[in-house]
Enzyme design. Structure first.
Site, PDB file in Angstrom:
ATOM      1  N   LYS A 174       0.824  -1.205   0.000  1.00 14.98           N
ATOM      2  CA  LYS A 174       0.000   0.000   0.000  1.00 14.98           C
ATOM      3  C   LYS A 174       0.856   1.252   0.000  1.00 14.98           C
ATOM      4  O   LYS A 174       0.565   2.227  -0.699  1.00 14.98           O
ATOM      5  CB  LYS A 174      -0.949  -0.006   1.203  1.00 14.98           C
ATOM      6  N   GLN A 199      -4.534  -2.019   9.971  1.00 13.85           N
ATOM      7  CA  GLN A 199      -4.358  -3.316   9.327  1.00 13.85           C
ATOM      8  C   GLN A 199      -4.840  -4.452  10.227  1.00 13.85           C
ATOM      9  O   GLN A 199      -4.459  -4.538  11.396  1.00 13.85           O
ATOM     10  CB  GLN A 199      -2.883  -3.534   8.963  1.00 13.85           C
ATOM     11  N   ASP A 210     -11.316   2.064   4.579  1.00 19.70           N
ATOM     12  CA  ASP A 210     -11.547   0.622   4.491  1.00 19.70           C
ATOM     13  C   ASP A 210     -13.031   0.306   4.389  1.00 19.70           C
ATOM     14  O   ASP A 210     -13.418  -0.798   3.982  1.00 19.70           O
ATOM     15  CB  ASP A 210     -10.981  -0.090   5.735  1.00 19.70           C
TER      16      ASP A 210
END
Length: 292
Positions: A52, A96, A119
């Site tokens: 990312k 994460q 997200d």
């Protein structure tokens, strides 16, 4: 049989975003800034986060990585989230997953401000998604929709079987595919570990989204000819013939299922790259919203 090449499509999307960023720079606008919090040293998580960060560099985004030790307390993690929520330089951020066992994942997801939740996991954004309102779509389902659209896979009126009911993939995928959209208007069935007569259901599917986390579970005798296969799973399977001692496998037995499929995603190189591309797209959307 056509391979749904997520690597190629994700590169196309990154190129499109990069051009958009150049336009923003030429107008003197601030470019998008994505932050990520990584707790611990999980190998897969570190690989995803590094990918990312590299993607941000490639397309001209700013990026920040907050790397915390595995013994970080929930309180400390929530403090970091609070700081990112308040930082006007950060347009969107992710925490994460998975997190260490001593941290309550739901508390963490609830702490992320919905306007920065790129997200798409916060209940506010999940609710908006369910009501078909403008919001951040979860990156993996969003990537699957984009892949289907760009390959012009017909979904209207089709029977879609979603294998798995996770909050991250299965459940949002079932909602999105049933909505009125280009990659939508489908009749959706969700199957899971408690489903009876599973094979009878999968054999009726025009499209299967496999997201159950069991390597090579879906076999060729479980699908009909012409089926479209979206394989979300990725598992390290021991393989002594490989230098690193393993190979990557999806939830689909590619060898047997690909002989019947009209379209199929590979593992790796299918859904995975699309997830990162759509995270970047959500971050761009977050930046544009802040310009309004």
């Amino acid at each position: 049989m056509i391979i749904l090449d997520g690597k190629k499509v994700s590169n196309d999307i990154k190129n499109e975003i990069a051009e958009h960023v150049k336009s923003m720079v030429s107008k003197g606008e601030k470019v998008p800034h994505l932050a990520a919090i990584l707790v611990g040293t999980d190998g897969a998580s570190m690989t995803y986060v590094n990918a990312k960060v590299k993607a941000c560099e490639r397309i001209g985004f700013h990026s920040t990585l907050i790397d915390l030790p595995a013994d970080t307390s929930e309180k400390e993690l929530l403090e970091n989230i609070k700081n990112l929520n308040a930082d006007d330089n950060i347009d969107g951020f992710i925490v994460q997953l998975p997190l260490p066992n001593h941290i309550d994942e739901q508390n963490v997801l609830m702490a992320v401000h919905p306007d920065k939740d790129v997200d798409g996991f916060h209940p506010t954004n999940v609710g908006k998604m369910a009501l078909d309102l403008p919001t951040f779509l979860p990156a993996t389902p969003y990537g699957i929709l984009e892949l289907l659209e760009r390959y012009q896979v017909e979904t209207s009126g089709k029977h879609v079987v979603v294998m798995g009911r996770s909050h991250i993939v299965g459940r949002p995928m079932s909602i999105l595919m049933s909505q009125k959209r280009k990659a939508g208007d489908a009749t959706v069935t969700v199957v899971h570990s408690r489903t009876k007569n599973l094979q009878e259901i999968t054999k009726t599917a025009d499209i299967i989204v496999a997201a159950i986390g069991i390597s090579e579970f879906l076999k060729g005798d479980m699908v009909k000819d012409g089926v479209v296969i979206i394989d979300v799973g990725i598992t390290r399977v021991p393989d002594p013939s490989k230098a690193n001692g393993y190979r990557l496998a999806g939830d689909v037995d590619f060898e047997s299922v690909s002989k019947k499929a009209s379209y199929i995603t590979p593992v790796p190189g299918g859904v995975g790259p699309m997830t990162i591309a759509m995270l970047l797209k959500n971050t761009l959307l977050a930046r544009e919203r802040r310009l309004l």
